[in-house]
Design a protein around this motif. Structure first.
Motif, short mmCIF file in Angstrom:
data_model
loop_
_atom_site.label_atom_id
_atom_site.label_comp_id
_atom_site.label_asym_id
_atom_site.label_seq_id
_atom_site.Cartn_x
_atom_site.Cartn_y
_atom_site.Cartn_z
N ASN A 1 1.88 2.87 2.56
CA ASN A 1 1.58 3.69 3.72
C ASN A 1 1.61 2.79 4.94
O ASN A 1 0.81 1.88 5.05
N LEU B 1 -8.87 1.65 6.22
CA LEU B 1 -8.84 3.05 6.60
C LEU B 1 -8.43 3.94 5.41
O LEU B 1 -8.98 5.02 5.23
N ASP B 2 -7.50 3.47 4.58
CA ASP B 2 -7.12 4.22 3.38
C ASP B 2 -8.32 4.41 2.46
O ASP B 2 -8.56 5.51 1.94
N GLN C 1 -11.50 4.33 3.29
CA GLN C 1 -12.48 5.19 3.95
C GLN C 1 -12.07 6.66 3.82
O GLN C 1 -12.89 7.52 3.53
N MET C 2 -10.79 6.95 4.02
CA MET C 2 -10.30 8.32 3.91
C MET C 2 -10.41 8.83 2.47
O MET C 2 -10.75 10.00 2.24
N ARG D 1 0.82 -1.20 0.00
CA ARG D 1 0.00 0.00 0.00
C ARG D 1 0.86 1.27 0.00
O ARG D 1 0.38 2.32 -0.35
N LYS E 1 1.11 3.84 8.08
CA LYS E 1 0.32 4.35 9.20
C LYS E 1 -1.13 3.85 9.18
O LYS E 1 -1.78 3.85 10.20
N HIS E 2 -1.64 3.52 8.01
CA HIS E 2 -3.03 3.12 7.89
C HIS E 2 -3.12 1.74 7.27
O HIS E 2 -2.25 1.32 6.53
N GLY E 3 -4.24 1.13 7.51
CA GLY E 3 -4.50 -0.12 6.85
C GLY E 3 -5.29 0.13 5.58
O GLY E 3 -5.71 1.24 5.28
#
Length: 132
Positions: free
Chosen positions: A5, A12-13, A15-16, A3, A7-9
């Motif tokens: 990133n 969550l990516d 959703q953001m 991914r 910091k996020h799963g």
């Protein structure tokens, strides 16, 4: 799948991304604060129009919107920018390349020989009173 990133799963990516989709793809002004939006005209202010009082000619006889203004616009639309500065021969070859109608070709053919024109307006004024 990587991914990129840490910091996020993935959930969550996604959703953001969904939360900002409307802002990223929305209409112009979608990102602006409410106080950035211009206020509409007040009740005591005049209506805004493209041509106040229908005066497209801006008080100039034969201006924009008049028969002569439209004829000049048509004449200039068949002269390419690469034709200027140029003489009658250069203007005629440009007009023929742009498949100009006969009346435009006749007007160009009536221009004085040996004179260099800097723009369409100069050629138009030199051709006034001649065959059109």
């Amino acid at each position: 799948m990587q991914r990129g990133n840490s910091k996020h799963g993935a959930v969550l990516d996604d959703q953001m991304a969904q939360e900002v989709r409307g802002i990223a793809r929305g209409p112009a002004g979608g990102r602006a604060e409410e106080w950035h939006t211009p206020e509409p005209a007040g009740e005591d202010q005049p209506e805004v129009t493209v041509a106040p009082n229908g005066d497209f000619g801006r008080g100039i006889p034969n201006g924009v919107g008049s028969a002569q203004g439209e004829a000049f616009s048509r004449f200039g639309s068949y002269l390419g920018r690469n034709a200027f500065p140029g003489d009658r021969t250069a203007l005629e070859s440009s007009a023929r390349a742009m498949t100009a109608p006969d009346d435009v070709i006749r007007r160009i053919a009536a221009l004085p020989e040996g004179r260099t024109f800097q723009n369409a307006a100069e050629a138009w004024h030199a051709s006034e009173g001649r065959t059109a």
